[in-house]
Every structure is written in C-alpha cells, then in structure tokens.
Design a protein around this motif. Structure first.
Motif, PDB file in Angstrom:
ATOM      1  N   LEU A   1       3.904   5.142   3.557  1.00 59.52           N
ATOM      2  CA  LEU A   1       3.070   6.333   3.655  1.00 59.52           C
ATOM      3  C   LEU A   1       3.975   7.535   3.497  1.00 59.52           C
ATOM      4  O   LEU A   1       4.840   7.776   4.332  1.00 59.52           O
ATOM      5  CB  LEU A   1       2.362   6.375   5.008  1.00 59.52           C
ATOM      6  CG  LEU A   1       1.473   5.173   5.280  1.00 59.52           C
ATOM      7  CD1 LEU A   1       0.930   5.230   6.678  1.00 59.52           C
ATOM      8  CD2 LEU A   1       0.325   5.144   4.294  1.00 59.52           C
TER       9      LEU A   1
ATOM     10  N   GLN B   1       3.366  -1.064   4.130  1.00 64.31           N
ATOM     11  CA  GLN B   1       2.711   0.221   3.939  1.00 64.31           C
ATOM     12  C   GLN B   1       3.780   1.286   3.806  1.00 64.31           C
ATOM     13  O   GLN B   1       4.572   1.480   4.721  1.00 64.31           O
ATOM     14  CB  GLN B   1       1.810   0.589   5.128  1.00 64.31           C
ATOM     15  CG  GLN B   1       0.512  -0.179   5.183  1.00 64.31           C
ATOM     16  CD  GLN B   1       0.669  -1.421   6.017  1.00 64.31           C
ATOM     17  OE1 GLN B   1       1.448  -1.424   6.951  1.00 64.31           O
ATOM     18  NE2 GLN B   1      -0.030  -2.464   5.667  1.00 64.31           N
TER      19      GLN B   1
ATOM     20  N   ASN C   1       4.963  -5.496   7.899  1.00 65.31           N
ATOM     21  CA  ASN C   1       4.294  -6.261   8.941  1.00 65.31           C
ATOM     22  C   ASN C   1       4.633  -7.735   8.829  1.00 65.31           C
ATOM     23  O   ASN C   1       5.219  -8.183   7.844  1.00 65.31           O
ATOM     24  CB  ASN C   1       2.780  -6.068   8.826  1.00 65.31           C
ATOM     25  CG  ASN C   1       2.392  -4.642   9.032  1.00 65.31           C
ATOM     26  OD1 ASN C   1       1.896  -4.015   8.127  1.00 65.31           O
ATOM     27  ND2 ASN C   1       2.654  -4.129  10.221  1.00 65.31           N
TER      28      ASN C   1
ATOM     29  N   GLN D   1      -2.390   0.379  10.571  1.00 66.15           N
ATOM     30  CA  GLN D   1      -2.045  -1.030  10.398  1.00 66.15           C
ATOM     31  C   GLN D   1      -0.992  -1.486  11.397  1.00 66.15           C
ATOM     32  O   GLN D   1      -1.099  -2.564  11.972  1.00 66.15           O
ATOM     33  CB  GLN D   1      -1.497  -1.261   8.978  1.00 66.15           C
ATOM     34  CG  GLN D   1      -2.550  -1.577   7.954  1.00 66.15           C
ATOM     35  CD  GLN D   1      -3.021  -3.014   8.040  1.00 66.15           C
ATOM     36  OE1 GLN D   1      -3.550  -3.437   9.056  1.00 66.15           O
ATOM     37  NE2 GLN D   1      -2.795  -3.759   7.002  1.00 66.15           N
TER      38      GLN D   1
ATOM     39  N   THR E   1       0.878  -1.170   0.000  1.00 71.46           N
ATOM     40  CA  THR E   1       0.000   0.000   0.000  1.00 71.46           C
ATOM     41  C   THR E   1       0.911   1.214   0.000  1.00 71.46           C
ATOM     42  O   THR E   1       1.597   1.476   0.981  1.00 71.46           O
ATOM     43  CB  THR E   1      -0.884   0.020   1.264  1.00 71.46           C
ATOM     44  OG1 THR E   1      -1.612  -1.181   1.331  1.00 71.46           O
ATOM     45  CG2 THR E   1      -1.842   1.185   1.218  1.00 71.46           C
TER      46      THR E   1
ATOM     47  N   GLU F   1      -5.947   3.935   6.528  1.00 76.50           N
ATOM     48  CA  GLU F   1      -5.896   2.517   6.885  1.00 76.50           C
ATOM     49  C   GLU F   1      -4.469   2.068   7.096  1.00 76.50           C
ATOM     50  O   GLU F   1      -4.170   1.299   8.001  1.00 76.50           O
ATOM     51  CB  GLU F   1      -6.543   1.678   5.784  1.00 76.50           C
ATOM     52  CG  GLU F   1      -8.054   1.785   5.764  1.00 76.50           C
ATOM     53  CD  GLU F   1      -8.632   1.277   4.460  1.00 76.50           C
ATOM     54  OE1 GLU F   1      -7.890   0.587   3.746  1.00 76.50           O
ATOM     55  OE2 GLU F   1      -9.785   1.597   4.173  1.00 76.50           O
ATOM     56  N   GLY F   2      -3.563   2.563   6.245  1.00 80.54           N
ATOM     57  CA  GLY F   2      -2.171   2.159   6.392  1.00 80.54           C
ATOM     58  C   GLY F   2      -1.557   2.659   7.686  1.00 80.54           C
ATOM     59  O   GLY F   2      -0.724   1.995   8.287  1.00 80.54           O
ATOM     60  N   ALA F   3      -2.015   3.856   8.131  1.00 79.73           N
ATOM     61  CA  ALA F   3      -1.401   4.432   9.328  1.00 79.73           C
ATOM     62  C   ALA F   3      -1.727   3.628  10.573  1.00 79.73           C
ATOM     63  O   ALA F   3      -0.925   3.565  11.495  1.00 79.73           O
ATOM     64  CB  ALA F   3      -1.863   5.882   9.496  1.00 79.73           C
TER      65      ALA F   3
END
Lengths: 161, 296
Positions: free
Chosen positions: A107, A105, A99, B75, A33, B71-73
């Motif tokens: 960001l 992820q 994870n 997770q 993501t 949502e990623g934050a």
C-alpha cells in the motif's frame, strides 16, 4: 445409459475442479495487491517476485516468503509477473505486508510507473528541496524538507537508472 | 391633513377589499407569489441534482481505485487475528460525515449508530472524533462531553490522502490513549443504497499481543508503530472515499425527490390559481349583472 451419465458427470466434475484450481491462489502462489491512493496497479494478481525498498533494507519477496511487515522508503518497486515481464513503479512511502497465506499487500501513498517520471523535472524538484532544507527555520520544517530531499534524490536516482 | 386622513381611508378600503378576497382560500397575489417561489425551488433542486450527479461519477471512479486500498489495509489485522484486549476499556469512535447537508440520511445514519452506542451502559470510556460538522451538530446536544475533536472543510472537495493524514495526526495527537475503536462510515453499495459500516482501530499493545504476530518476521516496535500509523491513514482515506460517494449519490436522490415534489406542488398550485381566477371573474360578473338587474 447410467454409465455414460456417470462418465459425463465425472468429466464435468473434473472440469469444475480444474476451474476452481486455477481460481484460488494456493500456498505456493503469491497474490499481490499493489494499490496507491490514486491508482490500483495489481489487485490480488498472482505474480512471481516483488522487490521492495524498505527502511530495514531492500528485499525481494517470493512465494512462501515468511510473513512480515515493513515500511516502504522512497524507491522503486519491481514486480516480476508470471510471464517474466518486469514492471518498475516508483513509490513515495507506504507499507508492505506479507501474510501467512502468501498474499502480499503493498500500500503506497503515491506510486507512479517509472516511465512517467521526467528526469529534468525531478532534478529541478531536488534542487528546490535542497534549497528549502538550507533555509528551513524550525525543526519541523527541517524534517519536512529533509523528507522532500530524500524523495527527490530517490526520484532522480530512479529516473537516471 | 389629507395625509393623516388618507391612511385611515386606505386601511378601511384595504380591509374591505381583504374581507372580500379572503372569502377565497387565498388571494390571487398570494398564490402567484407561492407559485413563483416553488418554481425557483424546483430549478435550484434540479441544478443541485445535476451537480451531485457529476460529483458522484467522479467519486465512484475514485472509489473503485480506493477499494483495494481499504481491503488491503485491514488484511493484516484479520490475518494476524488482532483482538481487542480485555483490560483496555477506553475506546475511540470516529464519525465520518461531512459539512454539507441536503443529502438524505447519510449524516444521521452514522450519528445514530454512535448515539445508540453512547446510550448504552459503559459509555464513559468512549470518546468521539467528528469528521465533518454535521455529526458534531447531531451529537453535541446530548453527548458533547464525549467529543474530543472536530474536523471541518470536509465535503467541499474530493478527499485526498493528505486529508486522511491530517485526521490521523489529530487522532494520534489528541492525547487520548484508546485501547480499541471504530471508524463509523457509510459504505457505498449502489446508486440508491448505502449502509453504515465500521472499520476496526487497534492500539499498539493490542497488535503486539496478537496471537499470530510471531509468524511475522523481523518486527520491532518502530516498524509496528509506523505500520499502524500508515494503515490508520489508509483506512481513514478509504472511509472518506466511501463516505463521499455515498453522500453524493444520496444527495442526487434527495434532490431528485425534492424536484418531483416541487413539480407536484406546482401542478396543484396552478390548478388552485386557475380555479381562484375563474371564481374572481365569476364574482365580478355576478355583481355587475345583479347590479344591472337591480336597476330594472
């Protein structure tokens, strides 16, 4: 007739099973993501490899990478998709999380594809940031100007690579 | 002399006229003034609805891009099973509202959640940061002592990451050492519905004592701190986007209802106006005719 029905049921079940296998990412697939404040580049998409620039060094992430957290530094994130295509995206800052289920992820605060970056404008921004650093008054302004210089340098480096 | 006498005469005449006209529900003039003002209100609410609809389309587009971000934050916190430590009673609530009203129940919804929590026992350790003047206005009366910070100039322009960064700075520099907390915001579900939801806030100690943190490799306090600051900023950014979208859709609905109500009032007032007008004409005719009949 019952035999045929059972055979049909089994084939349907196998097809259903096949469908669910493709949907859920298994432990050896990496769901990425990659989102920035302004745009989403990848949303839980399965990719092969991601290279990220972080303050603890640039590292590449493959499936089944050990879980970790890192803070992104200004630089280029390279995503290698399953069909071998590579996409380079410049990020200004952000975080990366790997994870334990192999989901990643990334960001970013701001991210733009490398093709959208104009080398001339980047050079201009760098010189402006450097002059601001020289004329900075207090510590806070100096720190902000130093950050601007760092990002601008990375943009120029990425644009000319 | 005439000047002094005239007002007296005038008031007497006016009193007689009023006495006659007050036999109706209201004078024609009063009804027509009311009709004009309600028509103006309908125009204003209709234009506000159009403006909100335009802002809503943009907000929804932004929200679609920001959803994976939010949502990623969270997770990491879910995967690492970060929990609230038992020995840290101090909590921080962040109320995501805005400065502007006339948007239905968005602000009161968020404030009610916080107000209910503050009304329960054990609320001395909870402090509140109000993002947007509206929540400050609602919470100030009873729980003014709990408010430690207010952000305004929210709601005029679409939220940016820079706004979230400023709020993060305010939270971290507030000096309030909280062990856990919540960001209370309106989660956008559809054009006609939204609901209050919350995002968890954790302190650095809570993260460091998370059970699954050991699975994460090469972490030191610096990395955790930077990571937490950035993820706090991302969560605030996401909550701002969701709140903005809910607010615009709610304002659109509210202004639409207001225009419909104003339309109904206009219909009723127009009927009253016509009835009153006809009654006045009929009365004049009766007076004339009865006056003429009296001469016979």
């Amino acid at each position: 007739m019952a035999l045929a029905f059972r055979g049909a049921l089994r084939s349907v079940a196998r097809r259903l099973q096949a469908r669910s296998y493709a949907d859920a990412p298994k432990g050896d697939e990496m769901a990425l993501t990659f989102a920035a404040g302004n745009k989403v580049f990848y949303n839980k998409q399965v990719v092969k490899q991601i290279d990220v620039p972080s303050f603890s060094g640039a590292f590449g992430i493959l499936p089944k990478h050990v879980p970790t957290l890192a803070v992104l530094r200004p630089g280029v994130v390279t995503v290698t998709e399953n069909d071998g295509k590579t996409t380079k995206i410049f990020v200004s800052s952000g975080t990366v999380t790997v994870n334990d289920d192999s989901s990643v992820q990334v960001l970013a605060e701001e991210a733009h594809p490398l093709e959208n970056i104009d080398r001339g404008a980047a050079q201009e921004t760098l010189s402006k940031a450097q002059s601001e650093l020289n004329s900075a008054a207090n510590d806070k302004a100096k720190a902000e100007a130093a950050i601007a210089v760092e990002v601008a340098e990375e943009i120029v480096k990425a644009a000319s690579a | 002399m005439l000047g002094r006498a005239a007002p007296g005469v005038c008031t007497q005449v006016v009193a007689v006229v009023n006495h006659q006209q007050n036999r109706n529900m209201a004078t024609l003039k009063a009804i027509s003034i009311r009709l004009k003002s309600v028509k103006n209100i309908q125009k204003i609410t209709q234009s506000m609805k159009m403006v909100s609809a335009a802002k809503y389309t943009r907000a929804e587009r932004d929200l679609k891009a920001a959803r994976p971000y939010g949502e990623g934050a969270v997770q990491f916190y879910e995967r690492a099973e970060v929990a609230v430590p038992e020995d840290e009673p101090k909590q921080l609530y962040v109320a995501m509202t805005s400065d502007r009203g006339l948007c239905g129940a968005v602000h009161t919804g968020v404030s009610k959640v916080i107000r209910n929590r503050l009304g329960e026992p054990g609320a001395e350790n909870i402090k509140v940061i109000c993002v947007g003047d509206k929540s400050r206005g609602i919470l100030q009366r009873l729980y003014g002592k709990h408010i430690i910070g207010v952000c305004n100039e929210i709601g005029r322009l679409p939220p940016t990451f820079l706004d979230a960064a400023k709020i993060t700075g305010a939270i971290l520099n507030s000096g309030y050492e909280f062990g856990s907390g919540k960001i209370v915001y309106n989660k956008f579900k559809s054009v006609v519905s939204y609901e209050q939801s919350d995002l968890p806030l954790f302190s650095q100690k809570a993260v460091e004592s998370a059970p699954k943190l050991a699975t994460y490799d090469s972490l030191d306090a610096d990395v955790i701190q930077s990571y937490m600051e950035f993820s706090l900023c991302s969560m605030l950014f996401y909550a701002l986007k969701e709140g903005a979208c809910s607010e615009q859709s709610s304002r659109m609905t509210a202004m639409d209802n207001a225009s419909k109500n104003a339309g109904e009032m206009i219909d009723k007032l127009t009927l009253t106006f016509n009835r009153t007008r006809q009654a006045v004409i009929t009365r004049e005719l009766i007076e004339i005719i009865s006056g003429a009949a009296a001469l016979d």
